[in-house]
Write a protein that holds these residues in place. Structure first.
Motif, PDB file in Angstrom:
ATOM      1  N   ASP A  40      24.016 -16.647  36.348  1.00  0.00           N
ATOM      2  CA  ASP A  40      24.295 -17.688  37.341  1.00  0.00           C
ATOM      3  C   ASP A  40      23.026 -18.436  37.718  1.00  0.00           C
ATOM      4  O   ASP A  40      23.033 -19.658  37.867  1.00  0.00           O
ATOM      5  N   GLU A  41      21.929 -17.717  37.856  1.00  0.00           N
ATOM      6  CA  GLU A  41      20.655 -18.352  38.209  1.00  0.00           C
ATOM      7  C   GLU A  41      20.162 -19.245  37.072  1.00  0.00           C
ATOM      8  O   GLU A  41      19.659 -20.343  37.304  1.00  0.00           O
ATOM      9  N   LEU A  42      20.303 -18.792  35.832  1.00  0.00           N
ATOM     10  CA  LEU A  42      19.892 -19.604  34.688  1.00  0.00           C
ATOM     11  C   LEU A  42      20.736 -20.865  34.570  1.00  0.00           C
ATOM     12  O   LEU A  42      20.239 -21.926  34.187  1.00  0.00           O
ATOM     13  N   LYS A  43      22.027 -20.762  34.897  1.00  0.00           N
ATOM     14  CA  LYS A  43      22.897 -21.930  34.859  1.00  0.00           C
ATOM     15  C   LYS A  43      22.562 -22.902  35.995  1.00  0.00           C
ATOM     16  O   LYS A  43      22.663 -24.105  35.836  1.00  0.00           O
ATOM     17  N   ARG A  44      22.184 -22.367  37.157  1.00  0.00           N
ATOM     18  CA  ARG A  44      21.887 -23.198  38.322  1.00  0.00           C
ATOM     19  C   ARG A  44      20.645 -24.050  38.098  1.00  0.00           C
ATOM     20  O   ARG A  44      20.633 -25.231  38.383  1.00  0.00           O
ATOM     21  N   ASP A  45      19.607 -23.423  37.561  1.00  0.00           N
ATOM     22  CA  ASP A  45      18.339 -24.128  37.343  1.00  0.00           C
ATOM     23  C   ASP A  45      17.896 -23.863  35.910  1.00  0.00           C
ATOM     24  O   ASP A  45      17.524 -22.748  35.566  1.00  0.00           O
ATOM     25  N   ARG A  46      17.932 -24.879  35.075  1.00  0.00           N
ATOM     26  CA  ARG A  46      17.638 -24.705  33.646  1.00  0.00           C
ATOM     27  C   ARG A  46      16.171 -24.932  33.289  1.00  0.00           C
ATOM     28  O   ARG A  46      15.835 -24.992  32.120  1.00  0.00           O
ATOM     29  N   THR A  47      15.299 -25.034  34.277  1.00  0.00           N
ATOM     30  CA  THR A  47      13.879 -25.201  33.968  1.00  0.00           C
ATOM     31  C   THR A  47      13.299 -23.874  33.495  1.00  0.00           C
ATOM     32  O   THR A  47      13.716 -22.811  33.949  1.00  0.00           O
ATOM     33  N   PRO A  48      12.328 -23.892  32.580  1.00  0.00           N
ATOM     34  CA  PRO A  48      11.716 -22.653  32.105  1.00  0.00           C
ATOM     35  C   PRO A  48      10.971 -21.939  33.238  1.00  0.00           C
ATOM     36  O   PRO A  48      10.172 -22.545  33.939  1.00  0.00           O
ATOM     37  N   ARG A  49      11.270 -20.645  33.400  1.00  0.00           N
ATOM     38  CA  ARG A  49      10.646 -19.837  34.446  1.00  0.00           C
ATOM     39  C   ARG A  49      10.342 -18.445  33.926  1.00  0.00           C
ATOM     40  O   ARG A  49      10.977 -17.972  32.993  1.00  0.00           O
TER      41      ARG A  49
END
Length: 113
Positions: free
Chosen positions: A10-19
């Motif tokens: 869910d977090e990866l879908k919410r914000d797709r910037t590399p982290r």
């Protein structure tokens, strides 16, 4: 209640910037309140990356890996069809017959037949 892996998805879908794993873990804690065990985020990312419906992009920033979810699906490869085994498998009857032939040949060679 969601699993930790689902929270990471869910977090990866919410914000797709590399982290980094630490950044993703911090956001999961902030949004859900769930505090994972050590190295749980990287394990979850590895497991998610093995699923065919998710394409995890791994880049390197400095000395740390960064992870993001790609918009393009993972390429699907078709399984090879019609592959034959390297060696044919012998049945028990074929093995027994071969043994008898070899035994007979050895006995003939020794003059015991």
């Amino acid at each position: 209640m969601s699993t930790f892996q689902q929270l990471v998805i869910d977090e990866l879908k919410r914000d797709r910037t590399p982290r980094t794993c630490t950044d993703i873990e911090a956001e999961v804690i902030k949004n859900s309140g769930f505090r994972p065990e050590k190295n749980r985020t990287s394990g979850a990312l590895n497991a998610i990356g093995k699923k065919p419906q998710f394409n995890i992009v791994i880049d390197r920033t400095g000395v740390k890996n960064t992870y993001s979810l790609s918009d393009t699906p993972k390429p699907v490869t078709a399984a090879a069809v019609g592959e034959t085994p390297a060696r044919p498998v012998k049945t028990q009857a074929e093995i027994s017959a071969e043994f008898e032939r070899n035994l007979w040949a050895v006995r003939q060679g020794r003059g015991q037949a």
